[in-house]
Scaffold this active site. Structure first.
Site, mmCIF file in Angstrom:
data_model
loop_
_atom_site.group_PDB
_atom_site.id
_atom_site.type_symbol
_atom_site.label_atom_id
_atom_site.label_comp_id
_atom_site.label_asym_id
_atom_site.label_seq_id
_atom_site.Cartn_x
_atom_site.Cartn_y
_atom_site.Cartn_z
ATOM 1 N N CYS A 84 10.418 -60.692 88.386
ATOM 2 C CA CYS A 84 10.676 -61.882 87.288
ATOM 3 C C CYS A 84 10.035 -61.350 85.909
ATOM 4 O O CYS A 84 10.722 -60.332 85.360
ATOM 5 C CB CYS A 84 9.903 -63.235 87.719
ATOM 6 S SG CYS A 84 10.673 -64.694 86.815
ATOM 7 N N HIS A 188 12.806 -64.013 92.835
ATOM 8 C CA HIS A 188 11.495 -63.835 93.328
ATOM 9 C C HIS A 188 11.376 -63.637 94.868
ATOM 10 O O HIS A 188 11.795 -64.488 95.660
ATOM 11 C CB HIS A 188 11.000 -65.581 93.001
ATOM 12 C CG HIS A 188 10.418 -65.854 91.769
ATOM 13 N ND1 HIS A 188 9.065 -65.523 91.345
ATOM 14 C CD2 HIS A 188 11.193 -66.297 90.802
ATOM 15 C CE1 HIS A 188 9.333 -65.873 90.067
ATOM 16 N NE2 HIS A 188 10.237 -66.357 89.824
ATOM 17 N N GLU A 190 9.076 -63.501 96.778
ATOM 18 C CA GLU A 190 8.022 -64.283 97.527
ATOM 19 C C GLU A 190 8.619 -65.750 97.830
ATOM 20 O O GLU A 190 7.842 -66.408 98.607
ATOM 21 C CB GLU A 190 6.824 -64.436 96.822
ATOM 22 C CG GLU A 190 6.892 -65.181 95.372
ATOM 23 C CD GLU A 190 7.430 -64.719 94.309
ATOM 24 O OE1 GLU A 190 7.242 -65.364 93.259
ATOM 25 O OE2 GLU A 190 8.297 -63.649 94.392
#
Length: 208
Positions: A84, A188, A190
Site C-alpha cells: 500500500c 493489502h 493481509e
C-alpha cells in the site's frame, strides 16, 4: 536457522495485521525500527497506511533507516516488498498534502485518483481484480486474482515496464510494481484472504 524477514516499524497502521499474515505464510518475522536489524535481514517488508507525507516523515524520522534499507535492498539485493503506502514510497515523490520526496527506487509519482465518471467513488475501496501486464506474465510473485484495495492516491510510474499489474476503478490504476529484487503492491495481502496469503508465500520463496 531460517531466513529472517524484517518488517519495518515506523508507525504504519497495518503493522500488526501484516505481521500476522507473514507468520501465517511461514515467515520468521522481526518487527523492527532498528537499522542494524534491517541490514542483517534476509528480506524486507515495508507496510503503510495513511498519507504519503505522514508515512515518508515517519520513515525518515528513524535515524539511519532509509540508508539501511537502501544498502540492504539496492546494494545487497535483498528481496523487498512494499505494501500500500509502503509501495507508494518507492516513487520519486508523492503529491498528497503537498509534494513529498519518496525513496526514488522506482521513478514516478503518487497522484490523487481522479475518475472522469462521478459515479466512481474515491477512495478505491474493496475487492478488485489484479490483472498482470503481458511483460509480467511470468513474474514469480505477482499473479492474477482478486485482492482488497483501500487507497485514494495511485502510483504513476515513469517507465511502463516497472508496472507489473493493473486494476480498474473508472480508469486503470497500478496494482503492482516490480524492478529486479523490488516488488510493491497497492492492494493489502493481509486483507486479501487466500490470494493475499499465496502472494506472501511466493514472496518468501522468491530468489531474484
Amino acid at each position: 536457522m531460517g531466513e529472517i524477514v524484517a518488517l519495518v516499524d515506523y508507525g504504519a497502521g497495518n503493522l500488526h495485521s501484516v505481521h500476522n499474515a507473514l507468520k501465517a505464510a511461514g515467515a520468521a518475522v522481526t518487527v523492527t525500527a532498528d537499522p542494524y536489524a534491517v541490514r542483517a535481514a534476509d528480506r524486507i517488508v515495508l507496510p503503510g497506511v495513511g498519507s504519503f507525507k505522514a508515512c515518508a516523515e515517519g520513515l525518515n524520522a528513524i535515524p539511519g533507516m532509509v540508508d539501511a534499507m537502501s544498502e540492504r535492498v539496492q546494494v545487497g539485493a535483498a528481496p523487498f516488498l512494499g505494501i500500500c503506502v509502503g509501495m507508494q514510497l518507492l516513487a520519486t515523490r508523492g503529491l498528497e498534502h503537498g509534494e513529498t520526496p519518496g525513496l526514488g527506487w522506482i521513478a514516478g509519482e503518487v497522484r490523487l485518483i481522479q475518475p472522469t465518471d462521478p459515479a466512481i467513488k474515491v477512495p478505491h475501496m474493496g475487492w478488485n481484480d489484479v490483472a498482470l501486464l503481458p511483460h509480467a506474465k511470468d513474474h514469480p510473485v505477482i499473479e492474477e486474482g482478486e485482492a482488497y484495495f483501500l487507497h485514494s492516491y495511485h502510483f504513476a510510474a515513469d517507465n511502463p515496464h516497472n508496472v507489473a499489474a493493473m486494476t480498474d476503478h473508472g480508469e486503470g490504476l497500478v496494482a503492482a510494481v516490480a524492478q529486479d529484487n523490488i516488488i510493491g503492491v497497492q492492494f493489502h495481502p493481509e486483507k486479501s484472504q487466500a490470494y493475499g496469503l499465496a502472494t506472501l508465500e511466493r514472496f518468501l520463496a522468491w530468489y531474484p
